[in-house]
Scaffold this motif. Structure first.
Motif, PDB file in Angstrom:
ATOM      1  N   VAL A   1      12.618  20.731 -23.122  1.00 55.71           N
ATOM      2  CA  VAL A   1      11.951  22.009 -23.272  1.00 55.71           C
ATOM      3  C   VAL A   1      12.524  22.962 -22.236  1.00 55.71           C
ATOM      4  O   VAL A   1      12.797  22.583 -21.093  1.00 55.71           O
ATOM      5  CB  VAL A   1      10.425  21.847 -23.129  1.00 55.71           C
TER       6      VAL A   1
ATOM      7  N   ARG B   1       5.416  21.651 -28.492  1.00 57.04           N
ATOM      8  CA  ARG B   1       5.812  22.162 -27.186  1.00 57.04           C
ATOM      9  C   ARG B   1       5.488  21.170 -26.076  1.00 57.04           C
ATOM     10  O   ARG B   1       6.234  21.060 -25.098  1.00 57.04           O
ATOM     11  CB  ARG B   1       5.086  23.496 -26.930  1.00 57.04           C
ATOM     12  N   THR B   2       4.410  20.437 -26.205  1.00 50.03           N
ATOM     13  CA  THR B   2       4.018  19.450 -25.191  1.00 50.03           C
ATOM     14  C   THR B   2       4.495  18.048 -25.536  1.00 50.03           C
ATOM     15  O   THR B   2       4.125  17.098 -24.858  1.00 50.03           O
ATOM     16  CB  THR B   2       2.495  19.440 -25.033  1.00 50.03           C
TER      17      THR B   2
ATOM     18  N   ARG C   1       9.566  30.886 -25.138  1.00 45.41           N
ATOM     19  CA  ARG C   1       9.672  29.468 -24.826  1.00 45.41           C
ATOM     20  C   ARG C   1      10.561  28.771 -25.839  1.00 45.41           C
ATOM     21  O   ARG C   1      10.469  29.037 -27.030  1.00 45.41           O
ATOM     22  CB  ARG C   1       8.287  28.819 -24.817  1.00 45.41           C
TER      23      ARG C   1
ATOM     24  N   THR D   1       6.761  25.130 -31.378  1.00 45.80           N
ATOM     25  CA  THR D   1       7.217  23.872 -31.953  1.00 45.80           C
ATOM     26  C   THR D   1       8.705  23.948 -32.254  1.00 45.80           C
ATOM     27  O   THR D   1       9.183  24.921 -32.850  1.00 45.80           O
ATOM     28  CB  THR D   1       6.445  23.543 -33.239  1.00 45.80           C
TER      29      THR D   1
ATOM     30  N   ALA E   1      10.775  19.625 -15.971  1.00 43.84           N
ATOM     31  CA  ALA E   1      10.710  18.950 -17.263  1.00 43.84           C
ATOM     32  C   ALA E   1      11.750  17.830 -17.338  1.00 43.84           C
ATOM     33  O   ALA E   1      12.748  17.831 -16.625  1.00 43.84           O
ATOM     34  CB  ALA E   1      10.932  19.944 -18.385  1.00 43.84           C
TER      35      ALA E   1
ATOM     36  N   ARG F   1       7.161  14.743 -26.475  1.00 44.67           N
ATOM     37  CA  ARG F   1       8.295  14.064 -25.880  1.00 44.67           C
ATOM     38  C   ARG F   1       9.058  13.280 -26.942  1.00 44.67           C
ATOM     39  O   ARG F   1       9.643  12.249 -26.667  1.00 44.67           O
ATOM     40  CB  ARG F   1       7.831  13.106 -24.774  1.00 44.67           C
TER      41      ARG F   1
ATOM     42  N   TRP G   1      13.820  25.401 -26.575  1.00 36.22           N
ATOM     43  CA  TRP G   1      14.319  24.040 -26.476  1.00 36.22           C
ATOM     44  C   TRP G   1      15.833  24.071 -26.388  1.00 36.22           C
ATOM     45  O   TRP G   1      16.479  24.984 -26.881  1.00 36.22           O
ATOM     46  CB  TRP G   1      13.939  23.231 -27.719  1.00 36.22           C
TER      47      TRP G   1
END
Length: 380
Positions: free
Chosen positions: A378, A83-84, A360, A60, A39, A86, A362
């Motif tokens: 991420v 999540r996906t 998951r 999120t 990532a 940028r 950040w």
């Protein structure tokens, strides 16, 4: 792989010296590896500082950070990152600036804002403002909260709910947030109701300069860790955390750089001891530290932070060898998974880590100063 020292200012070198403490008596040794991570980090803003992140069930990231306005006062920023994604999702950024101030230039958030997620999904943005606030009963500094009931789409007008400084904050107990911070000659702790106002605070660690202050809440139980940079103590409140009499403290232990993380698998303390970061389980019944997991190697890690996800995993991030590193526990919180080197560089300050129930998460950080670049990545 050779790990070098982080190339930062002389103040950090001084901080390293006071962290060279005696090792803890018992350490469960876990191999630390740092595989490459695919990532890439991205910029949240080029004019901010002191980010904080919370993560919802969908992965999120809900981010907040401080920005200094032209008059010197603070503007609190909020946005969501998928999540996906940028960067901030289009149309998701919101700003908050309390108007209950007699001097806009002294409407300042020195510690940085916080974002918390309530169990029912509400998004709560917190900002502690000083020093010209027109607060209830003549308080010139106060804790403000803004609430969204629809996942961050819309927020209410905000309200003053407390008076204790916010070095750290946690949701609970009940429908409240608990903050911990520096008082006149003590460390203060206060539960501020989301729908009310509280000016009563517990006076903890009287006469101690609290360099490290952190708090967590699980159910009706509040845990605090307070340290002077060399040693620390753990405290537990089984009643109202705003009442001094509710707190019981254990013995003093060596260590610094404290961060508490509490979830359904227990409460854990991240602490720098013996030149490495470890996670220590907190026995909240006997107010003492239990089993230890060795989180990092002994190569001068700094700026460690931790949080728990709703499933019970503990997530940690720190800086070591000119790299931002990340590691989490298993879902049972009984062992550590492998470590990851998220990104390399030389400008990682004011770290924040968060994750959702699926594990998951950040990590966010700034570039050490107001209105500098704030970045995020991420976590695996």
């Amino acid at each position: 792989m050779r790990l070098g020292l982080v190339d930062v200012a002389g103040a950090i070198e001084t901080a390293r010296m006071i962290r060279r403490l005696l090792p803890l008596a018992t350490i469960l040794v876990v191999a630390v590896t740092a595989p490459a991570y695919a990532a890439h980090s991205f910029v949240l803003t080029r004019a901010g500082s002191k980010p904080n992140v919370a993560v919802d069930r969908g992965g999120t990231g809900h981010f907040v950070w401080d920005q200094r306005a032209a008059d010197g006062g603070s503007v609190t920023h909020y946005c969501r990152v998928l999540r996906t994604g940028r960067g901030c999702a289009a149309g998701s950024e919101r700003t908050f600036r309390p108007t209950q101030a007699t001097d806009p230039a002294n409407n300042t958030d020195f510690d940085g804002p916080r974002v918390l997620l309530a169990p029912d999904g509400r998004v709560i943005v917190l900002t502690y403002r000083c020093c010209a606030i027109d607060g209830p009963n003549f308080h010139s500094a106060a804790l403000f909260r803004y609430i969204s009931a629809d996942g961050g789409q819309n927020f209410d007008a905000g309200a003053i709910i407390g008076t204790t400084d916010m070095d750290d904050a946690a949701f609970g107990p009940g429908d409240a947030v608990t903050t911990i911070g520096t008082g006149p000659s003590y460390t203060g702790a206060q539960a501020a109701p989301l729908a009310g106002f509280n000016e009563v605070e517990a006076q903890l660690a009287p006469g101690v300069i609290g360099v490290d202050k952190t708090v967590s809440v699980t159910g009706a139980q509040t845990v605090a860790a307070i340290g002077n940079g060399r040693t620390f103590t753990i405290g537990v409140a089984n009643g109202d955390p705003s009442a001094t009499a509710s707190w019981a403290f254990g013995s003093t232990a060596p260590g610094g750089d404290l961060a508490l993380a509490a979830g359904p698998k227990g409460t854990f303390l991240l602490v720098l001891s013996g030149r490495r970061y470890v996670l220590r389980r907190v026995d909240t019944t006997k107010v003492r530290l239990g089993r230890t997991l060795a989180l990092s190697s002994r190569s001068f890690p700094i700026f460690g932070t931790a949080s728990a996800d709703p499933a019970g995993r503990i997530h940690a991030a720190w800086v070591q060898g000119r790299a931002l590193r990340y590691r989490r526990t298993s879902k049972s919180a009984a062992r550590l998974e492998r470590a990851h080197r998220l990104v390399t560089g030389g400008s990682f300050f004011n770290l924040s880590v968060g994750a959702g129930a699926n594990g998951r998460g950040w990590v966010a950080w700034d570039s050490n100063g107001p209105n500098k670049t704030v970045r995020a990545i991420v976590a695996p």
